[in-house]
Design an enzyme around this catalytic site. Structure first.
Site, PDB file in Angstrom:
ATOM      1  CE1 TYR A   1      -4.673  -1.133  -0.827  1.00 48.13           C
ATOM      2  CE2 TYR A   1      -6.215  -0.905  -2.653  1.00 48.13           C
ATOM      3  CZ  TYR A   1      -5.953  -1.250  -1.341  1.00 48.13           C
ATOM      4  OH  TYR A   1      -6.971  -1.712  -0.545  1.00 48.13           O
TER       5      TYR A   1
ATOM      6  CE  LYS B   1      -4.822  -4.486   0.157  1.00 45.57           C
ATOM      7  NZ  LYS B   1      -4.819  -5.187   1.458  1.00 45.57           N
TER       8      LYS B   1
END
Length: 266
Positions: A169, A173
């Protein structure tokens, strides 16, 4: 936990504009959709689960706003194209896209690098990277035609400072930052601004978790200079409304934490 709940009269910052918001069947996406409708935008609510999108539309309609629901998985390029076309067919234009969709529970599940299998990466990337790419490609002709196109990606502070036990993640991002800066350079000549925000908000699952773990809640809230997490609608939603309005038409290529000072306190 103290959360801003008082609604304030919303100026017509987005009157006459059409916004497509992904992952808007709940959480931050729903909060953004409600804030956009209050600012008089026509809202296209999309998500993988049609019934939750319908719920968001029902709330908007009950408050006097205008919205439609379109079930769409951002990892599917054809589904994104259909959602964009539905917006244009219904409202005649598309001015704003907010790519909020993420991989749900996968994005918050702690996992060490040695335990990750390729499917973990591909599953999350399909929503995050593929989703942003599909939304950008499908929306571009309409954002060009708009004259004041806006493209927003929902990032995360994990993409700024990293996160142990969550490398997928965080990497995805972090990739959003480069994507936003690149599109801002490419699309600037067309008058389109491209930005990302890194929000911190008390969504429904967060509230449930904190109610069950008050000691964790108290420790976490001490990290916020403002002493609270944000409201998806009143704090995060209004920030995105402002960024998509003419008030901030000279801001592009930026990654902006909207987090009560959390990132600065780390």
């Amino acid at each position: 936990m103290t959360v801003l709940t008082t609604d304030l009269p919303a100026p017509d910052l987005l009157a006459g504009r059409v916004a497509l918001i992904t992952g808007a069947g709940g959480g931050i996406g729903r909060g953004i959709a409600l804030a956009f409708a209050a600012a008089r935008a026509c809202v296209v609510v999309t998500g993988r689960r049609g019934p939750t999108c319908d719920e968001t539309v029902a709330i908007i309609t009950a408050e006097g706003g205008t919205a439609i629901a379109v079930e769409a998985d951002v990892g599917d390029a054809a589904a994104v194209q259909r959602a964009v076309q539905a917006a244009v067919d219904r409202f005649g234009r598309l001015d704003i896209v907010v790519q909020n969709a993420n991989a749900g529970g996968d994005s918050a599940r702690p996992i060490a690098i040695e335990d990750i299998v390729e499917e973990d990466l591909l599953r999350q990337a399909r929503v995050a990277w593929d989703g942003s790419f599909h939304c950008a490609q499908a929306a571009l002709p309409h954002l060009k035609a708009s004259g004041h196109g806006r493209f927003i990606v929902l990032g995360s502070s994990f993409g700024l400072h990293g996160a142990a036990m969550n490398p997928i993640y965080s990497a995805l991002k972090g990739g959003d930052r480069g994507f936003v800066k690149s599109l801002a350079r490419e699309w600037g000549p067309h008058g389109i601004t491209v930005n990302a925000i890194e929000p911190s908000a008390a969504t429904e699952p967060t509230e449930v978790f904190f109610a069950q773990n008050p000691a964790v809640r108290d420790l976490y809230l001490k990290m916020f200079p403002l002493g609270r997490m944000g409201s998806p609608r009143h704090d995060i939603g209004r920030a995105v409304v402002a960024l998509c309005s003419d008030l901030m038409g000279y801001v592009t290529g930026q990654n902006i934490p909207v987090d009560g000072g959390l990132y600065t306190a780390m």
